[in-house]
Scaffold this motif. Sequence first.
Motif, PDB file in Angstrom:
ATOM      1  N   LEU A 307      -2.553  -4.994  -4.195  1.00 15.50           N
ATOM      2  CA  LEU A 307      -1.736  -5.384  -5.343  1.00 15.50           C
ATOM      3  C   LEU A 307      -1.171  -4.185  -6.093  1.00 15.50           C
ATOM      4  O   LEU A 307      -0.012  -4.201  -6.526  1.00 15.50           O
ATOM      5  N   ALA A 308      -1.958  -3.124  -6.261  1.00 17.36           N
ATOM      6  CA  ALA A 308      -1.528  -2.011  -7.103  1.00 17.36           C
ATOM      7  C   ALA A 308      -0.311  -1.290  -6.538  1.00 17.36           C
ATOM      8  O   ALA A 308       0.373  -0.576  -7.269  1.00 17.36           O
ATOM      9  N   GLY A 309      -0.033  -1.459  -5.268  1.00 15.31           N
ATOM     10  CA  GLY A 309       1.119  -0.784  -4.676  1.00 15.31           C
ATOM     11  C   GLY A 309       2.431  -1.517  -4.880  1.00 15.31           C
ATOM     12  O   GLY A 309       3.487  -1.006  -4.476  1.00 15.31           O
ATOM     13  N   ARG A 310       2.410  -2.698  -5.486  1.00 14.65           N
ATOM     14  CA  ARG A 310       3.633  -3.464  -5.692  1.00 14.65           C
ATOM     15  C   ARG A 310       4.264  -3.126  -7.037  1.00 14.65           C
ATOM     16  O   ARG A 310       3.573  -2.847  -8.009  1.00 14.65           O
ATOM     17  N   ARG A 311       5.573  -3.229  -7.087  1.00 19.22           N
ATOM     18  CA  ARG A 311       6.299  -2.835  -8.293  1.00 19.22           C
ATOM     19  C   ARG A 311       6.347  -3.952  -9.337  1.00 19.22           C
ATOM     20  O   ARG A 311       6.492  -3.667 -10.523  1.00 19.22           O
TER      21      ARG A 311
END
Length: 362
Positions: A307-311
């Motif tokens: 999740l943390a890699g999504r903008r």
Amino acid sequence: MVARSGPARERRLARARRRAAGRRSPLVPLVPLVLLVLLVLPLAASCGEGGQGGQGGPSALAPAGFGARRVAGLWWLLFGISAGVVVVVTVLLLWALARRRGPDVKVRTGQGNRLVVVLGVALPAAILTLVYAVGLRDLEALSDPKDPGELVVEVTGHQWWWEVRYPDNGAVTANEIHVPVGRTVHLRLRTADVNHSFWVPQLAPKTDLVAGRVNDMWVRAERPGAYRGQCAEYCGTQHARMAFEVVAQRPEEFASWLAGQARPAPPPADARAAAGRKVLESSSCASCHTVRGTSAAGRVGPDLTHLAGRRYLGAGTVPNTPGWLGGWISDSQTVKPGNLMPPQPLGPGELRALIAYLETLH
């Protein structure tokens, strides 16, 4: 007296009518201005393409892929033909107004038949034949890329988000489709509920997602960038907030990203993140979401493994920052009313720990 004054009065009225008819209409000078506006407005609209990757907003007239380039070419062809028609009609109108000298119109039968046949029949037929031929050529080019080395991506539309799977290596993400530049990507489109439509204006024409069947399309990005896509078929309350991004990367960057997406979630980096993982596994989050490498294995909502890699959160609704993430977890209905995620009754400490853990999921 009355008999003599009658013809004189009629002659004066006739002269006044001829003088009035000889004057130019006050609207005539506005015709070139209207013509200029009709020609310039579409050109000005096409300039709003934003920076690299279309960050200023998606525009079909700023193509960055093979399919969109074909669509833009057909649009410019139709625009050029339309502009030519406007110019010809306006010139003929001005010419007719300039030649008008009096109120009397002399009609000569049998004149101008050749002009009517050429401009009214032959020329439109030739233009329509040209447009039809170009359209068939583009349809043929877009139907099958004939690329044996294409990458397969499965996209499923939900109310109101997008599930993205790479079946060749098991990677799963949501609302982001990463593709390598210069390579054909085959998209298998299906819906989990109602009809949707997949459209990335800068990369390819739209394709519908129809309940009960799988539709196929393909894209080939020509330059790196993040290209916004949108559901183009009304699908309910939050249709307008069912967006996604196609991120075109250089081949080596894409290979690295894909390998990372296939891996399970990393272990907690510290005690607070470890506490957040326990909150995730013990709360209702685990019933709806999957985090590979943990006991959370729900299939109702998006996969949260990275999740943390999504903008963005909520299919392009809000940016993926700790503040918005906390608000989304606490009560996503205040951000995107009608979505399927209920409010989460977490205490302040539990919420902070959960956010800390989710922020490590790159």
